[in-house]
Motif scaffolding. Structure first.
Motif, short mmCIF file in Angstrom:
data_model
loop_
_atom_site.label_atom_id
_atom_site.label_comp_id
_atom_site.label_asym_id
_atom_site.label_seq_id
_atom_site.Cartn_x
_atom_site.Cartn_y
_atom_site.Cartn_z
N ILE A 45 13.29 -3.81 -0.41
CA ILE A 45 13.95 -3.47 0.86
C ILE A 45 13.07 -2.59 1.76
O ILE A 45 12.86 -2.93 2.93
N PRO A 46 12.49 -1.47 1.25
CA PRO A 46 11.68 -0.64 2.16
C PRO A 46 10.50 -1.39 2.81
O PRO A 46 10.41 -1.39 4.04
N PRO A 47 9.63 -2.07 2.04
CA PRO A 47 8.55 -2.78 2.73
C PRO A 47 9.06 -3.86 3.68
O PRO A 47 8.50 -4.05 4.76
N ALA A 48 10.14 -4.57 3.29
CA ALA A 48 10.66 -5.63 4.16
C ALA A 48 11.13 -5.06 5.50
O ALA A 48 10.85 -5.63 6.56
N VAL A 49 11.82 -3.91 5.46
CA VAL A 49 12.32 -3.31 6.71
C VAL A 49 11.17 -2.75 7.53
O VAL A 49 11.11 -2.97 8.75
N LEU A 50 10.24 -2.04 6.88
CA LEU A 50 9.14 -1.41 7.62
C LEU A 50 8.30 -2.48 8.33
O LEU A 50 7.92 -2.31 9.49
N ILE A 51 8.00 -3.58 7.64
CA ILE A 51 7.20 -4.64 8.25
C ILE A 51 7.97 -5.30 9.41
O ILE A 51 7.42 -5.57 10.47
N ALA A 52 9.29 -5.51 9.20
CA ALA A 52 10.09 -6.12 10.26
C ALA A 52 10.09 -5.23 11.51
O ALA A 52 10.00 -5.72 12.63
N VAL A 53 10.15 -3.91 11.29
CA VAL A 53 10.19 -2.97 12.42
C VAL A 53 8.89 -3.00 13.23
O VAL A 53 8.92 -2.95 14.45
N ILE A 54 7.74 -3.12 12.54
CA ILE A 54 6.47 -3.09 13.28
C ILE A 54 5.98 -4.47 13.70
O ILE A 54 4.98 -4.58 14.39
N ALA A 55 6.67 -5.55 13.27
CA ALA A 55 6.21 -6.90 13.58
C ALA A 55 6.00 -7.14 15.08
O ALA A 55 4.99 -7.72 15.46
N PRO A 56 6.92 -6.69 15.96
CA PRO A 56 6.66 -6.91 17.40
C PRO A 56 5.36 -6.25 17.85
O PRO A 56 4.60 -6.86 18.61
N THR A 57 5.09 -5.02 17.42
CA THR A 57 3.84 -4.35 17.79
C THR A 57 2.63 -5.05 17.19
O THR A 57 1.64 -5.32 17.89
N LEU A 59 2.32 -8.13 15.62
CA LEU A 59 2.12 -9.58 15.67
C LEU A 59 2.49 -10.22 16.99
O LEU A 59 2.13 -11.38 17.23
N ALA A 60 3.21 -9.52 17.86
CA ALA A 60 3.70 -10.20 19.07
C ALA A 60 3.36 -9.41 20.34
O ALA A 60 4.06 -9.52 21.34
#
Lengths: 99, 236
Positions: A45-57, A59-60
């Motif tokens: 859960i922690p890595p999944a949430v942290l990566i999802a939070v920074i994905a816009p910065t 990767l996009a």
């Protein structure tokens, strides 16, 4: 020293949610013994949430940010945390200057 | 006799706890400064930053909240992210609770307000070779906020002066921090699958539906990927 009402409400909400997770073990102790795949999913859960939070910065936003994220990940494998952050921030500043 | 032994043990337990948490407090200062500076650049006041560090007192959840922070504040997305990032506390407190045998009820409920990854790890380690006394636990758990709240307030003061986070790449600092943290608890192919699924789905969701849905979609994809890739014997 300003204190916005919505911000205060959000902070209090975060505090309540966090405290609930911290005392939950006092209520449910011994009934929470996860193992195997369920434990692996919970631990993720922690890595999944942290990566999802920074994905816009990361990767996009643009190629400088994406490339800086790759540089940071490589640095993270061999450097301590603060040095990793310094490398990542320096990389994004340099790459944005080129872009 | 018992009373004398108890009294003589009390300061040594508090001293042991202080000694154990001191390096963590030192390490928390630069991270707290960074948190405060970026939070201030997002528009939070010094008072708001200090209040969040004091009342929430959970680094990972606070970083995620500030990364998501815009005006108007996406309250639901921030609370949901807080719940997910802190869900691990449930397992930590469940594991520690039976080991706090000498604690009164108020001591338990007050003590667990200060439960962090670091305090938990130190207390669990202590439990392997000694009894966890309230003196030890409160030293190990309740001193850290001094460093965390102080450093984040100072960082917020500095951040308000610096302004324009993009010029210093400060807007990328949390992304770099998260990447560093994830490398820290890397568990091989499960983590790789989690990161790939979460990052890919979150980026696509962000581009298609926009914020804050990328958090929910990415987190679920990452958790499912971990479940799919893990073998029963992986995390015993």
């Amino acid at each position: 020293m300003s204190l916005d009402a919505t911000t205060l409400f959000t902070i209090l909400g975060m505090a309540l949610v966090t405290y609930a997770t911290r005392v939950a073990g006092l209520v449910f102790a011994d009934r929470l013994a996860l193992s195997g795949r369920a434990k692996a999913a919970f631990d993720a859960i922690p890595p999944a949430v942290l990566i999802a939070v920074i994905a816009p910065t990361a990767l996009a936003t643009g190629w400088p940010e994406t490339l800086a994220a790759v540089v940071t990940a490589i640095a993270a494998l061999r450097l301590p945390l603060l040095a990793t952050i310094a490398v990542g921030v320096a990389a994004v500043v340099a790459l944005r200057a080129i872009a | 006799m018992n009373r004398i032994r108890f009294l003589s043990r009390l300061p040594s337990d508090a001293a042991a706890g202080t000694r154990d948490i001191a390096p963590v407090m030192v390490a928390a200062v630069p991270i707290g400064l960074l948190f405060g500076a970026v939070a201030a650049s997002k528009g939070l006041s010094v008072l708001e930053v200090a209040l969040m560090s004091l009342l929430v007192f959970a680094g990972g959840a606070q970083f995620a909240a500030i990364e998501l922070w815009t005006y108007p504040v996406p309250v639901a997305a921030i609370l949901f992210s807080t719940l997910l990032v802190n869900a691990r506390h449930v397992l930590m407190s469940a594991s520690l609770a039976p080991k706090l045998s000498g604690f009164s009820r108020p001591q338990r409920y007050l003590g667990f307000f200060f439960l962090t990854d670091e305090a938990w790890a130190l207390a669990e380690k202590r439990a392997t070779d000694a009894r966890i006394t309230p003196a030890y636990y409160f030293a190990v758990a309740a001193l850290l906020p001094l460093a965390w709240v102080g450093a984040s307030a100072l960082g917020a003061l500095a951040g308000a002066v610096l302004g324009e986070p993009e010029r210093f790449g400060a807007d990328f600092a949390f992304a770099a921090l998260f990447i560093g943290l994830i490398a820290g608890f890397n568990k091989g192919r499960i983590t790789v699958a989690t990161v790939a699924a979460s990052g890919g789905v979150a980026a696509l969701t962000f581009l298609t539906f926009g914020a804050p849905w990328h958090v929910l979609a990415g987190a679920l994809a990452g958790i499912l990927a971990a479940y799919a890739v893990a073998r029963p014997e992986d995390a015993a």
